[in-house]
Design a protein around this motif. Structure first.
Motif, PDB file in Angstrom:
ATOM      1  N   GLY A 571       0.806  -1.223   0.000  1.00 27.05           N
ATOM      2  CA  GLY A 571       0.000   0.000   0.000  1.00 27.05           C
ATOM      3  C   GLY A 571       0.828   1.256   0.000  1.00 27.05           C
ATOM      4  N   ALA A 572       0.121   2.363   0.212  1.00 26.21           N
ATOM      5  CA  ALA A 572       0.753   3.671   0.255  1.00 26.21           C
ATOM      6  C   ALA A 572      -0.034   4.538   1.228  1.00 26.21           C
ATOM      7  CB  ALA A 572       0.777   4.311  -1.129  1.00 26.21           C
ATOM      8  N   PRO A 573       0.637   5.339   2.050  1.00 25.97           N
ATOM      9  CA  PRO A 573      -0.040   6.160   3.070  1.00 25.97           C
ATOM     10  C   PRO A 573      -0.639   7.441   2.489  1.00 25.97           C
ATOM     11  CG  PRO A 573       2.322   6.471   3.212  1.00 25.97           C
ATOM     12  CD  PRO A 573       2.106   5.440   2.140  1.00 25.97           C
ATOM     13  N   VAL A 574      -1.680   7.285   1.677  1.00 27.90           N
ATOM     14  CA  VAL A 574      -2.265   8.424   0.955  1.00 27.90           C
ATOM     15  C   VAL A 574      -2.800   9.477   1.906  1.00 27.90           C
ATOM     16  CG1 VAL A 574      -4.112   9.120  -0.612  1.00 27.90           C
ATOM     17  CG2 VAL A 574      -2.775   7.071  -1.090  1.00 27.90           C
ATOM     18  N   SER A 575      -3.470   9.053   2.962  1.00 28.69           N
ATOM     19  CA  SER A 575      -4.049  10.017   3.895  1.00 28.69           C
ATOM     20  C   SER A 575      -2.973  10.923   4.482  1.00 28.69           C
ATOM     21  CB  SER A 575      -4.795   9.275   5.006  1.00 28.69           C
ATOM     22  OG  SER A 575      -5.405  10.186   5.887  1.00 28.69           O
ATOM     23  N   ALA A 576      -1.858  10.325   4.905  1.00 34.60           N
ATOM     24  CA  ALA A 576      -0.759  11.121   5.466  1.00 34.60           C
ATOM     25  C   ALA A 576      -0.162  12.040   4.405  1.00 34.60           C
ATOM     26  CB  ALA A 576       0.315  10.192   6.030  1.00 34.60           C
ATOM     27  N   TRP A 577      -0.035  11.570   3.180  1.00 40.29           N
ATOM     28  CA  TRP A 577       0.491  12.419   2.110  1.00 40.29           C
ATOM     29  C   TRP A 577      -0.383  13.658   1.908  1.00 40.29           C
ATOM     30  CZ3 TRP A 577       1.443   8.262  -2.268  1.00 40.29           C
ATOM     31  CH2 TRP A 577       2.532   7.466  -1.896  1.00 40.29           C
ATOM     32  N   LEU A 578      -1.711  13.438   1.860  1.00 41.75           N
ATOM     33  CA  LEU A 578      -2.606  14.561   1.553  1.00 41.75           C
ATOM     34  C   LEU A 578      -2.694  15.548   2.700  1.00 41.75           C
ATOM     35  CD1 LEU A 578      -5.538  12.769  -0.326  1.00 41.75           C
ATOM     36  CD2 LEU A 578      -3.586  14.010  -1.283  1.00 41.75           C
ATOM     37  N   ARG A 579      -2.407  15.101   3.901  1.00 39.74           N
ATOM     38  CA  ARG A 579      -2.372  16.029   5.028  1.00 39.74           C
ATOM     39  C   ARG A 579      -0.998  16.666   5.193  1.00 39.74           C
ATOM     40  NH1 ARG A 579      -6.120  12.249   7.396  1.00 39.74           N
ATOM     41  NH2 ARG A 579      -8.072  13.354   7.872  1.00 39.74           N
ATOM     42  N   GLY A 580      -0.001  16.090   4.502  1.00 37.08           N
ATOM     43  CA  GLY A 580       1.362  16.573   4.657  1.00 37.08           C
ATOM     44  C   GLY A 580       1.910  17.203   3.395  1.00 37.08           C
ATOM     45  N   ASP A 581       2.907  16.529   2.783  1.00 39.57           N
ATOM     46  CA  ASP A 581       3.646  17.125   1.674  1.00 39.57           C
ATOM     47  C   ASP A 581       2.803  17.365   0.433  1.00 39.57           C
ATOM     48  OD1 ASP A 581       5.860  17.114   3.257  1.00 39.57           O
ATOM     49  OD2 ASP A 581       6.766  15.331   2.378  1.00 39.57           O
ATOM     50  N   LEU A 582       1.725  16.611   0.241  1.00 41.28           N
ATOM     51  CA  LEU A 582       0.907  16.785  -0.963  1.00 41.28           C
ATOM     52  C   LEU A 582      -0.287  17.711  -0.749  1.00 41.28           C
ATOM     53  CD1 LEU A 582       0.728  13.208  -2.587  1.00 41.28           C
ATOM     54  CD2 LEU A 582       2.176  15.143  -3.221  1.00 41.28           C
ATOM     55  N   TRP A 610     -13.257  17.434   0.567  1.00 36.98           N
ATOM     56  CA  TRP A 610     -11.916  17.891   0.941  1.00 36.98           C
ATOM     57  C   TRP A 610     -11.923  18.475   2.352  1.00 36.98           C
ATOM     58  CZ3 TRP A 610      -7.035  17.372   0.456  1.00 36.98           C
ATOM     59  CH2 TRP A 610      -6.114  18.411   0.618  1.00 36.98           C
ATOM     60  N   ARG A 611     -12.938  19.271   2.684  1.00 37.67           N
ATOM     61  CA  ARG A 611     -13.020  19.869   4.008  1.00 37.67           C
ATOM     62  C   ARG A 611     -13.242  18.784   5.082  1.00 37.67           C
ATOM     63  NH1 ARG A 611     -10.048  23.557   4.137  1.00 37.67           N
ATOM     64  NH2 ARG A 611     -10.657  23.471   6.347  1.00 37.67           N
ATOM     65  N   LEU A 612     -14.131  17.834   4.790  1.00 31.68           N
ATOM     66  CA  LEU A 612     -14.369  16.748   5.746  1.00 31.68           C
ATOM     67  C   LEU A 612     -13.097  15.951   5.997  1.00 31.68           C
ATOM     68  CD1 LEU A 612     -17.836  15.476   4.481  1.00 31.68           C
ATOM     69  CD2 LEU A 612     -17.371  16.475   6.731  1.00 31.68           C
ATOM     70  N   PHE A 613     -12.344  15.717   4.940  1.00 26.86           N
ATOM     71  CA  PHE A 613     -11.075  15.000   5.094  1.00 26.86           C
ATOM     72  C   PHE A 613     -10.109  15.783   5.978  1.00 26.86           C
ATOM     73  CE2 PHE A 613      -6.662  14.772   3.554  1.00 26.86           C
ATOM     74  CZ  PHE A 613      -6.347  13.479   3.960  1.00 26.86           C
ATOM     75  N   LEU A 614      -9.952  17.073   5.707  1.00 26.75           N
ATOM     76  CA  LEU A 614      -9.019  17.889   6.491  1.00 26.75           C
ATOM     77  C   LEU A 614      -9.467  18.020   7.937  1.00 26.75           C
ATOM     78  CD1 LEU A 614      -8.168  20.745   3.949  1.00 26.75           C
ATOM     79  CD2 LEU A 614      -6.771  18.754   4.550  1.00 26.75           C
ATOM     80  N   ASP A 615     -10.776  17.903   8.171  1.00 24.75           N
ATOM     81  CA  ASP A 615     -11.299  17.973   9.537  1.00 24.75           C
ATOM     82  C   ASP A 615     -11.161  16.653  10.287  1.00 24.75           C
ATOM     83  OD1 ASP A 615     -11.971  20.600   9.169  1.00 24.75           O
ATOM     84  OD2 ASP A 615     -14.078  20.223   8.706  1.00 24.75           O
ATOM     85  N   GLY A 616     -10.625  15.635   9.595  1.00 24.17           N
ATOM     86  CA  GLY A 616     -10.315  14.387  10.279  1.00 24.17           C
ATOM     87  C   GLY A 616     -11.295  13.262  10.084  1.00 24.17           C
ATOM     88  N   GLU A 617     -12.327  13.458   9.260  1.00 24.27           N
ATOM     89  CA  GLU A 617     -13.277  12.364   9.054  1.00 24.27           C
ATOM     90  C   GLU A 617     -12.618  11.279   8.205  1.00 24.27           C
ATOM     91  OE1 GLU A 617     -17.819  11.687   7.437  1.00 24.27           O
ATOM     92  OE2 GLU A 617     -17.246  13.602   8.325  1.00 24.27           O
ATOM     93  N   ARG A 618     -12.793  10.033   8.594  1.00 25.61           N
ATOM     94  CA  ARG A 618     -12.036   8.936   8.003  1.00 25.61           C
ATOM     95  C   ARG A 618     -12.534   8.556   6.608  1.00 25.61           C
ATOM     96  NH1 ARG A 618     -14.703   3.785   9.397  1.00 25.61           N
ATOM     97  NH2 ARG A 618     -12.698   2.733   9.197  1.00 25.61           N
ATOM     98  N   LYS A 619     -11.627   8.010   5.835  1.00 29.20           N
ATOM     99  CA  LYS A 619     -11.863   7.362   4.543  1.00 29.20           C
ATOM    100  C   LYS A 619     -12.112   8.292   3.375  1.00 29.20           C
ATOM    101  CE  LYS A 619     -13.032   2.677   5.830  1.00 29.20           C
ATOM    102  NZ  LYS A 619     -13.881   1.512   5.542  1.00 29.20           N
ATOM    103  N   TRP A 620     -12.216   9.590   3.559  1.00 25.84           N
ATOM    104  CA  TRP A 620     -12.436  10.455   2.400  1.00 25.84           C
ATOM    105  C   TRP A 620     -11.219  10.501   1.487  1.00 25.84           C
ATOM    106  CZ3 TRP A 620     -16.819  11.730   0.488  1.00 25.84           C
ATOM    107  CH2 TRP A 620     -17.937  11.900   1.302  1.00 25.84           C
ATOM    108  N   HIS A 621     -10.046  10.121   1.984  1.00 28.14           N
ATOM    109  CA  HIS A 621      -8.849  10.193   1.140  1.00 28.14           C
ATOM    110  C   HIS A 621      -8.969   9.297  -0.090  1.00 28.14           C
ATOM    111  CE1 HIS A 621      -8.045   6.745   3.792  1.00 28.14           C
ATOM    112  NE2 HIS A 621      -7.247   6.279   2.845  1.00 28.14           N
ATOM    113  N   THR A 622      -9.689   8.163   0.021  1.00 28.74           N
ATOM    114  CA  THR A 622      -9.828   7.291  -1.148  1.00 28.74           C
ATOM    115  C   THR A 622     -10.708   7.943  -2.213  1.00 28.74           C
ATOM    116  OG1 THR A 622     -11.696   6.152  -0.095  1.00 28.74           O
ATOM    117  CG2 THR A 622      -9.504   5.199   0.223  1.00 28.74           C
ATOM    118  N   HIS A 623     -11.753   8.663  -1.789  1.00 27.81           N
ATOM    119  CA  HIS A 623     -12.593   9.396  -2.728  1.00 27.81           C
ATOM    120  C   HIS A 623     -11.801  10.511  -3.397  1.00 27.81           C
ATOM    121  CE1 HIS A 623     -15.811   7.217  -0.876  1.00 27.81           C
ATOM    122  NE2 HIS A 623     -16.767   7.906  -1.476  1.00 27.81           N
TER     123      HIS A 623
END
Length: 651
Positions: A571-582, A610-623
């Motif tokens: 796998g790949a840590p997409v959620s961490a990427w989108l909250r961090g360097d990406l 995007w806002r729900l993801f940044l607010d910490g709601e789970r699983k939106w990173h795959t969408h």
């Protein structure tokens, strides 16, 4: 392993040099698939041209050059792949009077077509391939793809010309190709993370289905066939549902020890065939069951240490390099591992649109690209373990779907219908699992409806894409096996038919060919697949662990502790990427003004995700990842259209 491209014009209105130049430009977009040689052939009278880029694997001499004509000059072929049983076919053909100049499988393929005709010749081939063959006598073009779909083949229309190629970037090189985005295909991308065949991201452009043939007559192109229906015109010479049904009708009758011996023999032969090459061969080794089986069988048949390759991740729960190292030490392979940082992985992301040329959102594409690059530093061919999960009940989601299906069938029908009505219209609410996800399955007509909820991303992609339709796929069948076999068989068939070729094999093909590496998958030999389908489910699903029979084979080569340990996946840590360097990259691609101007997505809905993801709601990173992969691809495609000559490589 190579790249192919070509065109067939509705009228023979171009001279040979102009026609050849058009095809050569398309072929040169595929230089990464074939850096060792290039060739072009044109027939101005017929309005047809074929181009080829060659990665030399078998017969490194000029006798392997393509396009290649048959001995009787009737057929001309461009071909990508390997026919593993070419030596066996060659013996038969020599006995029938055919002579050969070199020892390439391409020459054997052409002789087979001369001897048996196109359809029977293709059916006799055991391999991975995509090809385009021009019949000069019948004035028709044949396109063909291997049984499982390991090698890609796109085709469609550029203006009035019929065009085809291994990758979309070659079609983009045709000056008349300006086909807009297919919104229905975009909806499929959001739903599945990829665009499944026969669809493509462009209108008037399609993918050949695995195990399919397509005949294109010059006369039909001349009449103007831009409204061509790919589902109607493609013919399957090998279709998984029919083959699985036939295997289930004649099940394996022996005990588990006999099945183990038979599987070991089949896999040994499949691996041995795929070790044949005139260049260095290695193996991708993750430490899991599938790649360990392939590595063990390679080493058991090799007089020297096999080259094995593993990627490790620094400070990541995705790292499994130590598991691969233990397997490599036990088997005594010549092992290479490379630990990469988050920055190394993130550096791959900007290259993904050019690498895949069609939006593709399985984030494991990143580590796969890294291990392909590592392997290419030492070998030209690498074997992989793809196919074990789909053939031997390897995914945890299979167990979850069976559990839910058993539970649903115990509920009274009126209660199920009432709950299904209550759950209707909840859109993406079921994405997070729990009761909402289970409620979405209440109206299930069969295991296919339950399993679909395990593999979907966006439940209602049309809400995010104004004006889009949603074509049906194999996953929309309530019972993929039509009442035959078990629910477990039906789920494995659905994944074998869609997820395997359109996600896993696409991912391996694009990432390996981007660095001119040929990847081979012995577990997907069609004889292994049909044997697996004939086995009772108890030989796969077992209280002691799933993939039971495959693990019994592996125990012949590895100690029990190396066989029985769990594996997390690649796998790949997409959620961490989108909250961090990406985060900045993603925010720019998801900007509401930009989305509104481009007109593909509902900007309010995407921005809310995007806002729900940044607010910490789970699983939106795959969408969000599949939206981002489309946005990045679209930016790349627009740059390619603006570039001189439409070159994807210069964008």
């Amino acid at each position: 392993m190579c790249g192919l491209a070509g065109l067939l014009r509705p009228t023979p209105d171009l001279d040979e040099a102009t026609l050849a130049a058009l095809a050569a430009a398309m072929g040169d977009a595929l230089a990464h698939r074939g850096p060792d040689d290039r060739g072009v052939w044109a027939d101005a009278e017929a309005g047809v041209a074929l181009a080829h880029r060659r990665l030399s694997i078998l017969d490194l001499s000029p006798f392997g050059h393509q396009p290649m004509a048959s001995e009787d000059r009737r057929y001309v072929v461009v071909y990508n792949g390997e026919i593993y049983n070419f030596a066996e076919l060659r013996e038969v053909l020599v006995a029938r009077g055919h002579a050969f100049r070199g020892h390439s499988d391409t020459e054997v393929l052409l002789a087979a077509v001369m001897e048996w005709g196109v359809e029977e010749a293709i059916a006799r081939c055991n391999g991975m391939f995509a090809l385009a063959l021009w019949d000069r006598r019948e004035r028709c073009l044949w396109l063909a793809r291997d049984r499982v779909g390991k090698k890609p083949l796109y085709y469609g229309w550029a203006g009035e010309a019929f065009v085809f190629a291994s990758e979309l970037k070659a079609l983009w090189r045709h000056p008349a190709f300006d086909n807009p985005v297919n919104l229905d295909a975009l909806a499929l991308l959001l739903r599945l993370d990829y665009v499944p065949a026969p669809h493509s991201i462009h209108q008037r452009c399609f993918k050949l289905l695995p195990g399919a043939l397509l005949r294109v007559d010059a006369a039909a192109v001349a009449r103007g066939a831009g409204g061509h229906d790919p589902a109607r015109d493609q013919r399957r010479y090998w279709e998984p549902r029919a083959r699985m049904a036939a295997a289930l009708a004649q099940p394996f009758r022996g005990d588990v020890r006999e099945a183990e011996a038979r599987l070991d023999a089949l896999l040994r032969e499949a691996v041995a065939l795929r070790m044949v090459a005139d260049v260095p061969v290695g193996v991708f080794l993750s430490g899991g069951t599938d790649s360990s089986v392939v590595t063990a069988l390679m080493q058991a048949q090799s007089p020297r240490p096999v080259r094995s390759f593993t990627i490790g991740f620094e400070r990541s729960h995705h790292d499994e390099a130590h598991l691969a190292r233990e397997v490599a030490e036990h088997l005594r392979t010549e092992h290479t591992e490379l630990y990469v940082s988050g920055a190394d992985a993130l550096a791959v992301v900007p290259t993904l649109p050019a690498m895949f040329d069609e939006p593709f959102a399985d984030a494991s594409q990143v580590p796969t690209a890294l291990v392909a690059r590592l392997a290419r530093s030492a070998v030209t061919v690498a074997l992989s373990g793809d196919g074990g999960d789909e053939l031997f009940f390897g995914y945890k989601r299979y167990e979850r779907a069976l559990r839910n299906w058993r539970w649903l069938r115990r509920l009274p029908s009126p209660l199920r219908r009432a709950l299904a009505r209550a759950a209707a219209g909840q859109g993406e609410a079921s994405r997070a699992g729990g009761f909402a996800a289970l409620a979405a399955e209440m109206g299930a007509r069969g295991i296919g409806d339950v399993y679909r909820q395990r593999v979907l991303r966006w439940r209602d992609p049309q809400a995010a894409i104004p004006g889009a339709g949603l074509p049906e796929t194999f996953y929309d069948l309530p019972d993929p096996l039509g009442g035959q076999g078990t629910p477990a068989d039906a789920m494995m068939l659905a994944d074998f038919s869609v997820y395997l070729p359109e996600d896993l094999l696409c991912k391996v093909d694009r990432t390996s060919m981007a660095v001119s590496l040929e990847a081979r998958a012995p577990l997907l030999d069609w004889r292994v697949a049909e044997f697996a389908w004939s086995l009772p489910l108890a030989f796969k699903r077992h209280p002691g662990g799933n993939k039971h029979l495959l693990k019994r084979v592996l125990r012949r080569y590895l100690p029990d502790p190396m066989v029985d340990r769990g594996k997390r996946g690649f796998g790949a840590p997409v959620s961490a990427w989108l909250r961090g360097d990406l985060r900045e990259w993603a925010a720019a691609l998801l900007d509401q003004t930009r989305l509104r101007e481009e007109g593909y997505f509902d900007p309010g809905l995407v921005h809310a995700a995007w806002r729900l993801f940044l607010d910490g709601e789970r699983k939106w990173h795959t969408h969000l990842w599949n939206v981002l992969m489309f946005q990045a691809w679209h930016e790349h495609w627009r740059a390619c259209r603006r570039a001189p000559g439409g070159s994807a490589d210069r964008a």
